[in-house]
Motif scaffolding. Structure first.
Motif, PDB file in Angstrom:
ATOM      1  N   TYR A 119       2.604   6.532  -2.356  1.00 52.40           N
ATOM      2  CA  TYR A 119       3.720   7.301  -2.904  1.00 52.40           C
ATOM      3  C   TYR A 119       3.425   7.736  -4.345  1.00 52.40           C
ATOM      4  O   TYR A 119       3.706   8.873  -4.725  1.00 52.40           O
ATOM      5  N   LYS A 150       0.812  -1.227   0.000  1.00 51.79           N
ATOM      6  CA  LYS A 150       0.000   0.000   0.000  1.00 51.79           C
ATOM      7  C   LYS A 150       0.840   1.269   0.000  1.00 51.79           C
ATOM      8  O   LYS A 150       0.420   2.285  -0.546  1.00 51.79           O
ATOM      9  N   GLU A 151       2.032   1.229   0.576  1.00 50.10           N
ATOM     10  CA  GLU A 151       2.876   2.419   0.627  1.00 50.10           C
ATOM     11  C   GLU A 151       3.302   2.862  -0.775  1.00 50.10           C
ATOM     12  O   GLU A 151       3.481   4.051  -1.028  1.00 50.10           O
ATOM     13  N   GLN A 152       3.417   1.921  -1.701  1.00 53.73           N
ATOM     14  CA  GLN A 152       3.787   2.268  -3.076  1.00 53.73           C
ATOM     15  C   GLN A 152       2.651   3.023  -3.770  1.00 53.73           C
ATOM     16  O   GLN A 152       2.899   3.944  -4.541  1.00 53.73           O
TER      17      GLN A 152
END
Length: 122
Positions: free
Chosen positions: A63, A58-60
């Motif tokens: 970002y 999810k962090e990608q």
């Protein structure tokens, strides 16, 4: 239609060998993540409330969309598949007429417009 949900929580096993290290919706097409093309298509058609259901890497996704206005992220914590993903975002729906798209499918602004026009006819 003012709201859209983008589903991008899956592990992307069909995108192997890229998916072990990336969320499939962040794979680039013409130097831009797939999900950014979809968000742009939605916004170009007046959809300003976009809910993104995340999970795997999810962090990608966050970002890739950093700084984009009108996005709410929801994490899919239970189950796999489309129905559990939609249930994760259920409380954020503002109307009955909501567009749902997959984060790993390239959708043009023209196709979004056609869907909206068709929904408005009914």
């Amino acid at each position: 239609m003012k709201t859209a949900i983008i589903l991008t929580a899956g592990e992307g096993t069909k995108c192997w060998p890229y998916s072990p290290t990336r969320n499939k919706s962040t794979l680039p097409i013409a130097n831009k993540p797939i999900i950014q093309w979809t968000v742009d298509s939605l916004k170009n058609n007046g959809i300003g409330n976009i809910v993104i259901v995340t999970g795997y890497r999810k962090e990608q996704v966050a970002y890739a969309l950093a700084g984009v206005q009108g996005i709410t992220f929801v994490e899919q914590k239970a189950g796999k598949g489309t129905v559990p993903a939609l249930l994760s975002a259920w409380d954020l729906l503002e109307e009955d007429n909501t567009l749902v798209v997959y984060g790993d499918v390239l959708v043009s602004a023209e196709n979004i417009k056609a869907l909206i026009d068709n929904a408005n006819k009914n």
